[in-house]
Design an enzyme around this catalytic site. Sequence first.
Site, PDB file in Angstrom:
ATOM      1  N   LYS A   1       0.831  -1.208   0.000  1.00 13.03           N
ATOM      2  CA  LYS A   1       0.000   0.000   0.000  1.00 13.03           C
ATOM      3  C   LYS A   1       0.865   1.258   0.000  1.00 13.03           C
ATOM      4  O   LYS A   1       0.461   2.292  -0.494  1.00 13.03           O
ATOM      5  CB  LYS A   1      -0.904  -0.025   1.236  1.00 13.03           C
TER       6      LYS A   1
ATOM      7  N   GLU B   1     -10.900   6.223   5.525  1.00 11.35           N
ATOM      8  CA  GLU B   1     -10.891   5.279   6.648  1.00 11.35           C
ATOM      9  C   GLU B   1     -11.438   5.877   7.953  1.00 11.35           C
ATOM     10  O   GLU B   1     -12.295   5.258   8.595  1.00 11.35           O
ATOM     11  CB  GLU B   1      -9.480   4.715   6.829  1.00 11.35           C
TER      12      GLU B   1
END
Lengths: 212, 617
Positions: free
Chosen positions: B82, B181
């Site tokens: 990521k 998130e």
Amino acid sequence: MAHVHDCWHCGAKDAASLFCRYCNTIQPPTPDYYEFFDLPRRLALDPEELKNRFYTLSRLLHPDRYTRRSEQEQRFSLEASSILNDAYRVLKDPIQRAEYVLRQEGFPVGDQRNRDVPPELLEEVFELNMALDELRGGDLDVLPQLEQMRRKFLDMLSAIDRDLEALFRRHDDAQGDERRQVLAEIRSTLNRRRYISNLVQEVDKQLTARNA
Amino acid sequence: MSTFQIDFSSATRKRIIGIDLGTTNSLAAFMDLTGPEIIPGPDGSRMVPSIVSLADDGSFVVGEPARRLLIDRPDRTVYSVKRLMGRGLEDVKDELKLFPFRIAEGSEQVIRLQLGDRTFTPPEISAQILKELKRRAELHLGEEITQAVITVPAYFNDAQRQATRDAGRIAGLEVLRLVNEPTAASLAYGLDKRREGIIAVYDLGGGTFDISILRLHEGIFEVLATNGDTHLGGDDIDNRLLAIALEDIASEWGEDLSHNGEAVQTIRQAVIRAKEELSFRPVTVIDLEYGGRRYQRELRRELFENLIRDIVDRTLGPCRQAMRDAGLEPEQIDEVVLVGGSTRIPMVRRAVETLFKAKPHSELNPDEVVALGAAVQAAILAGDVKDKLLLDVTPLSLGIETMGGVVSKLIHRNSTIPASATEVFTTSVDGQRNVLIHVVQGERELAKDCRSLARFDLKDIEPLPAGMARIEVRFLIDANGILSVTARDLRSGKEQTVEVKPSYGLTEEQVEAMIRESYEKAEEDLRERQVREARVEADNILAAVEKARSSDAWLELTDEERAAIDAAINELQMVYHSGDHLLIRDRIGKLDNATRKLAENMMNTAVREALKGTKID
């Protein structure tokens, strides 16, 4: 100004600007901020009222509500939500709101970088530049003076904001030529405000550079 | 947890799952009748470690089984990918010193990772993790899953978001929404119980840090400001401990292991264990064995905290900036929510409590809360949850490069999305046909200090004297935080062609090629499996017939029947290696028919045998 069109979905005439008044399908949105919020073209706005309308319209128009709908509706929802958010950002801030109305009424704002010092500020600006020069030269003794000038400018800004409030109300009550006269006054007040606010920013920048 | 008002009246529609594609671990969740639930794997595990390994046969090993391969096959295994999503080679120079990423040749436009003798882009690696989650969801829910909500760090820029969406597409998932998130976490907490209030979400994960400040108002989650650092997380803490252990081992064993991939992974796993233990105990031991030697070192929490203090402090600046941007003082924050595994560290909790002057919430598992929130957002999109709505913001200002490399900001950071801006462009030379617009993202004044997003080429402009053309360009950031650009010739009113040249990342053509390849691969995989299964079945029936030849049942057949069986066997053997599973199955069917009598005889024999042993009095 009014945004009159036929409904793309049911074909009804005069479909209204966000949702068709007949079949309730989402329509191509109006780009006009006041019309979008269904508010009269006033400069004094109630922030609570504006906020409530923003939340209500968000619930109706947000793309999250159109995931399972046709591509056309998804496109209108995206377009409408972006205008809604842009409009809310502009209308909730008195300065941006006034600039928006000025621009709509054909008064150019902010484009020409106003380098001319407003005459009533000549003395202050001269003093300020001297002090800033000394600070750049390493003279820390001017710091209290700069701090004092900064406060003075901030006081000026508050006074201007009170003037603006009064001007907004005068604008909203006036009609035709008188209204345009008030708008011209608002524009010069905004220019002065921008000038002073730039001065404050310049002082802040120098002070932070000094502290860093 | 709040109660969810869920409307399942249209439950026949396709289900949308929520996915947390994390630096360290990834999870999927779905909306059950009572609320969001994590989707477990067949073994009951709730998380898929974000580790991908390329097996010798070209298939991928993902998750827990790949963890072992980090040590055994470090040259074919990758983790924390990521960190590379949507980034250029320049951006990750520092990372490369700390992470064993093997960058392949030709990584200028998009980074390519070397796994064995093949190369993959970060979205392709992430797609393998997504595929694993998709597979788990399909097994658990018993239906095909093609649509998902995927979470991203709030501070991800346009290129990082696009890369995440590309990964979804390569994995065969339509990404209906990218959700930030921290915002997802606030949905999972159901803090709208209180109807009104200001909450701060502090999210320190494996590789990224986010802070978001939200206002709750009758089910609307309005983000007021967000900030963060996409290169700050638990990984950084691990690297600190790793460096110390490596140094320690070098002096103790007289051997520098820092270039030994296998050793580094062994030590990394040991320091991670120690770090995790220190969240519950005041003292622990870094304990590992490598190459027949054992290394042990006591680690006290005070020393650990001194080692990581500056990492924790680095999260505080973004928190203060976010509060300034929201125009709020710490006293005005009503609740604080902790997200991400690194918020288990007591020192992190203390720092958050001191800064916000409030005891943070941590009732929900900080590893799971983001995926749960993604499932809630999925239910919102499906229309199953109607009383909640997220209004998120763009984390970074969007601007265009103007004269002298100065940035002119068009959309400011923390603007509610979707957001747009319109600019009118013209030509500077007589007869000019193209205008190139350089779009950047960031807060700095010079374009070179911002993140280059893309160059948009306005093409086929009507040739006119300089300054006469008027092209209106509209920049639109959608609800995923992704930019699109359209242009219109104001003189003719016609749509203007815009060619996008992304500064980093994959072009549309590359993504489509990868999707095609993955489909073809999927078909290939399926075909291979079907052939394999057909052969197994053929082996079984052939073996059974061979065995039957020595039985009484065989002798009871007529010559014609035996000849028919032999012919059918022959036919089956001829197509056995054909690779056509339908043909193999057809011949298995024929052999099955030919041996029906044999089977009956055998059954009778078996019954007789059974009866023979039974005494009838």
